[in-house]
Design an enzyme around this catalytic site. Structure first.
Site, PDB file in Angstrom:
ATOM      1  N   GLU A 125      55.315  49.155  28.110  1.00  0.00           N
ATOM      2  CA  GLU A 125      54.107  49.221  28.943  1.00  0.00           C
ATOM      3  C   GLU A 125      53.961  50.569  29.647  1.00  0.00           C
ATOM      4  O   GLU A 125      53.238  50.681  30.639  1.00  0.00           O
ATOM      5  CB  GLU A 125      54.108  48.087  29.984  1.00  0.00           C
ATOM      6  CG  GLU A 125      54.262  46.678  29.453  1.00  0.00           C
ATOM      7  CD  GLU A 125      53.119  46.213  28.546  1.00  0.00           C
ATOM      8  OE1 GLU A 125      52.176  46.996  28.301  1.00  0.00           O
ATOM      9  OE2 GLU A 125      53.185  45.077  28.067  1.00  0.00           O
ATOM     10  N   HIS A 148      55.411  45.661  37.321  1.00  0.00           N
ATOM     11  CA  HIS A 148      54.786  44.612  36.509  1.00  0.00           C
ATOM     12  C   HIS A 148      55.730  43.429  36.421  1.00  0.00           C
ATOM     13  O   HIS A 148      56.932  43.605  36.214  1.00  0.00           O
ATOM     14  CB  HIS A 148      54.466  45.163  35.122  1.00  0.00           C
ATOM     15  CG  HIS A 148      54.130  44.112  34.114  1.00  0.00           C
ATOM     16  ND1 HIS A 148      53.083  43.222  34.297  1.00  0.00           N
ATOM     17  CD2 HIS A 148      54.702  43.780  32.932  1.00  0.00           C
ATOM     18  CE1 HIS A 148      53.030  42.407  33.250  1.00  0.00           C
ATOM     19  NE2 HIS A 148      54.003  42.717  32.413  1.00  0.00           N
ATOM     20  N   HIS A 150      56.051  38.765  35.729  1.00  0.00           N
ATOM     21  CA  HIS A 150      55.493  37.537  35.142  1.00  0.00           C
ATOM     22  C   HIS A 150      55.713  36.351  36.095  1.00  0.00           C
ATOM     23  O   HIS A 150      56.368  35.372  35.720  1.00  0.00           O
ATOM     24  CB  HIS A 150      56.182  37.218  33.809  1.00  0.00           C
ATOM     25  CG  HIS A 150      56.037  38.260  32.742  1.00  0.00           C
ATOM     26  ND1 HIS A 150      56.761  38.233  31.555  1.00  0.00           N
ATOM     27  CD2 HIS A 150      55.254  39.368  32.659  1.00  0.00           C
ATOM     28  CE1 HIS A 150      56.437  39.273  30.805  1.00  0.00           C
ATOM     29  NE2 HIS A 150      55.531  39.989  31.440  1.00  0.00           N
ATOM     30  N   GLU A 178      48.035  34.727  55.196  1.00  0.00           N
ATOM     31  CA  GLU A 178      48.632  36.054  54.972  1.00  0.00           C
ATOM     32  C   GLU A 178      47.895  36.836  53.890  1.00  0.00           C
ATOM     33  O   GLU A 178      47.968  38.071  53.858  1.00  0.00           O
ATOM     34  CB  GLU A 178      50.096  35.914  54.534  1.00  0.00           C
ATOM     35  CG  GLU A 178      51.032  35.450  55.617  1.00  0.00           C
ATOM     36  CD  GLU A 178      50.917  36.276  56.873  1.00  0.00           C
ATOM     37  OE1 GLU A 178      51.210  37.475  56.803  1.00  0.00           O
ATOM     38  OE2 GLU A 178      50.502  35.732  57.919  1.00  0.00           O
ATOM     39  N   HIS A 219      49.352  36.500  31.154  1.00  0.00           N
ATOM     40  CA  HIS A 219      50.515  37.383  30.953  1.00  0.00           C
ATOM     41  C   HIS A 219      51.285  37.632  32.255  1.00  0.00           C
ATOM     42  O   HIS A 219      52.453  37.289  32.358  1.00  0.00           O
ATOM     43  CB  HIS A 219      50.051  38.713  30.331  1.00  0.00           C
ATOM     44  CG  HIS A 219      51.160  39.668  30.056  1.00  0.00           C
ATOM     45  ND1 HIS A 219      51.257  40.415  28.910  1.00  0.00           N
ATOM     46  CD2 HIS A 219      52.239  40.028  30.798  1.00  0.00           C
ATOM     47  CE1 HIS A 219      52.349  41.156  28.944  1.00  0.00           C
ATOM     48  NE2 HIS A 219      52.958  40.943  30.080  1.00  0.00           N
TER      49      HIS A 219
END
Ligand code: 13P
Ligand code: ZN
Length: 279
Positions: A125, A148, A150, A178, A219
């Site tokens: 990525e 990044h 998941h 929050e 994703h």
């Protein structure tokens, strides 16, 4: 008499910025966000800090990036390796992480200075990371980190909500007080796309001009910030909020945060909430 000065370097694996990467990846794994090789992190480093630990003139090998990151020529990054498990970073940082400088005439190569010790390379990525760094730096000079991940509830919530940034942001803000405080700028969303490509990198970077958080439908999510804590904290707050959303979805929600309270929080914290969500 030999007057040559021999420069000594600190232990890279225990440099503060490597330690931070080791800790963050371990935390993300333990939180269940990053299964197997899921997730990747890149952090920009200062040459002055880095030179305490390695000789920046000693390039181990050069690796083609696959696009021109012209805006980043001469900049240094520490980046997780492709196919590498977050659970293994702490015990073997030199294999699972790499430190490189963007080089080449047009910023088309990574000049490896440390890491990827088994002959590996940076995350698949990298286009999304580097293009996002360029986009964030264009709006925030203090920006340094792209993370990044998941996270489970975030992906679950995204699967049952429309791909609509205003709507998704509103659902998050209405679920946890929050949320608006931590991400008043909201969450950008991309549809489900093929990952690991320049195309998704370009689409992510376009969103990053406006958002610090970008969802990849089905994703995962990207969070950015001036340091690892900030990028991690953004994703952590989205994930906690998405968990609350998913645990209450399908029930008659008796107590939903009123718009007046969200507006009150925005006023109290002097925030500029993403337009269109509360109006
Ligand atoms: P990498 O192992 O190449 O970093 O890919 C993991 C991932 O999360 C793909 O989006
Ligand atoms: Zn991913």
């Amino acid at each position: 008499m030999n007057t040559e000065i021999v420069k000594t370097f600190g232990d890279v694996a225990n440099a503060p910025f490597v330690k931070e990467m080791r800790e963050t990846t371990a935390n993300m794994y333990r939180l269940g966000w990053d299964e197997r090789n899921g997730g990747n992190i890149s952090m920009m480093l200062n040459e002055s800090e880095l030179s305490k630990y390695l000789d920046v003139n000693k390039v181990i090998r050069t690796i083609p990036i696959g696009f021109n990151a012209k805006e980043l020529i001469g900049k240094y990054f520490i980046v997780t390796g492709t196919g590498k498990y977050f659970k293994n970073v702490d015990k073997d940082p030199e294999t699972n992480l790499g430190i490189f400088r963007i080089g080449g005439e047009n910023g088309e190569t990574a000049e490896l200075l440390w890491g990827y010790a088994d002959g590996g390379k940076f995350t698949s990525e990298l286009p999304a990371h580097l293009m996002s760094h360029i986009a964030r730096l264009s709006v925030d000079a203090e920006h340094r980190v792209v993370l990044h991940s998941h996270p489970t509830y975030t992906i679950a919530m995204n699967a049952i909500c429309p791909i609509d940034e205003i709507d998704f942001t509103r659902r998050l803000w209405k679920s946890n007080t929050e949320a608006i405080v931590v991400f008043p700028d909201g969450v950008g969303i991309l549809p489900c796309m093929v990952c690991g490509t320049n195309l998704i990198g370009e689409a992510t970077a376009e969103k990053m001009k406006k958002f610090r958080l970008v969802m990849w439908t089905n994703h995962g999510i990207y969070g950015t910030g001036k340091n690892l804590d900030e990028a991690f904290g953004l994703v952590e707050t989205v994930e906690k909020t998405a968990q609350l959303y998913m645990l209450t979805a399908g029930f008659d929600n008796v107590n939903v945060i009123p718009d007046e309270v969200l507006k009150g929080l925005a006023e109290l914290w002097n925030l500029s909430p993403l337009e269109g969500v509360l109006d």
